[in-house]
Scaffold this motif. Structure first.
Motif, PDB file in Angstrom:
ATOM      1  N   PHE A 156       0.837  -1.191   0.000  1.00  0.00           N
ATOM      2  CA  PHE A 156       0.000   0.000   0.000  1.00  0.00           C
ATOM      3  C   PHE A 156       0.876   1.247   0.000  1.00  0.00           C
ATOM      4  O   PHE A 156       1.904   1.285   0.671  1.00  0.00           O
ATOM      5  N   PHE A 157       0.447   2.252  -0.748  1.00  0.00           N
ATOM      6  CA  PHE A 157       1.160   3.527  -0.792  1.00  0.00           C
ATOM      7  C   PHE A 157       0.516   4.474   0.209  1.00  0.00           C
ATOM      8  O   PHE A 157      -0.702   4.688   0.190  1.00  0.00           O
ATOM      9  N   LEU A 158       1.333   5.013   1.109  1.00  0.00           N
ATOM     10  CA  LEU A 158       0.855   5.975   2.101  1.00  0.00           C
ATOM     11  C   LEU A 158       0.961   7.378   1.518  1.00  0.00           C
ATOM     12  O   LEU A 158       1.955   7.712   0.873  1.00  0.00           O
ATOM     13  N   THR A 159      -0.045   8.204   1.738  1.00  0.00           N
ATOM     14  CA  THR A 159       0.000   9.569   1.222  1.00  0.00           C
ATOM     15  C   THR A 159      -0.685  10.521   2.187  1.00  0.00           C
ATOM     16  O   THR A 159      -1.582  10.120   2.931  1.00  0.00           O
ATOM     17  N   ASN A 160      -0.208  11.761   2.171  1.00  0.00           N
ATOM     18  CA  ASN A 160      -0.885  12.822   2.912  1.00  0.00           C
ATOM     19  C   ASN A 160      -1.847  13.557   1.992  1.00  0.00           C
ATOM     20  O   ASN A 160      -2.447  14.540   2.382  1.00  0.00           O
ATOM     21  N   GLY A 161      -1.946  13.109   0.744  1.00  0.00           N
ATOM     22  CA  GLY A 161      -2.909  13.642  -0.209  1.00  0.00           C
ATOM     23  C   GLY A 161      -2.799  15.127  -0.476  1.00  0.00           C
ATOM     24  O   GLY A 161      -3.795  15.780  -0.739  1.00  0.00           O
TER      25      GLY A 161
END
Length: 190
Positions: A156-161
């Motif tokens: 899974f790719f983590l992002t702060n968007g």
């Protein structure tokens, strides 16, 4: 519940008292100005409480969201552990969400990333057995590479968007995160 230092065997096993399937922990990080990946194992294990009675470890610090460096204070403490020790000493039914953590402001070359990820994967393949495993990371190249290096476990790719802006465009929006996931066959975005 009393505060227990995260990323320790004690905290992992305390999590089994709750109706959860997975715990998330980091396999890399920063100790003051030196990255954990720059420490040899004996230097890493010299921080925090020590297994040998009467021996004091080096003080651990945390960086807060506003950039301050503060001493890591908890009510209960436990020595730092390796990934292998976590596999050997934590209830095997508890899943591991292994966050592959890298410095936000360093550009890593593929050889370095491959070396780090292969080391982590070796421990996972040697010890995971039937334990559920998920990989996650904020580092786009690490996400795509760990997916290429193995097909057993979801990535899974983590992002702060876009809540924070980074030099790497792939980290700056949900659209870019989605594009990264689709191009690399990742299982999703967190």
């Amino acid at each position: 519940m009393r505060a227990i230092k995260e990323n320790s065997i004690m905290s992992f096993n305390a999590a089994t008292n709750f109706p959860i399937d997975f715990i998330e922990f980091d396999v890399q990080g920063v100790v003051l100005e030196k990255r954990i990946t720059e420490l040899c194992l004996s230097e890493f294990l010299a921080y925090g409480p020590q297994r040998e009675g009467g021996k004091d470890g080096k003080v651990l610090f945390r960086k807060t969201k506003d950039g301050k460096i503060v001493q890591w204070e908890v009510e209960q403490d436990d020595p730092l552990c390796t990934l292998e020790e976590a596999f050997l000493n934590v209830e095997p039914s508890l899943g591991f969400n292994i966050e592959l953590e890298f410095d936000d402001h360093v550009v890593y070359d593929q050889d370095h990333l491959a070396h780090v990820l292969k080391s982590v994967l070796k421990v996972v393949f040697d010890h995971a057995k039937d334990r559920p495993i998920i990989f996650s990371t904020f580092q786009p190249d690490a996400a795509s590479l760990v997916k290429k290096l193995q097909s057993t476990y979801p990535v899974f790719f983590l992002t702060n968007g876009g809540c924070e802006i980074f030099e790497d465009e792939r980290r700056n929006s949900l659209e870019e995160a989605l594009k990264l996931c689709l191009e690399n066959g990742l299982q999703g975005i967190v």
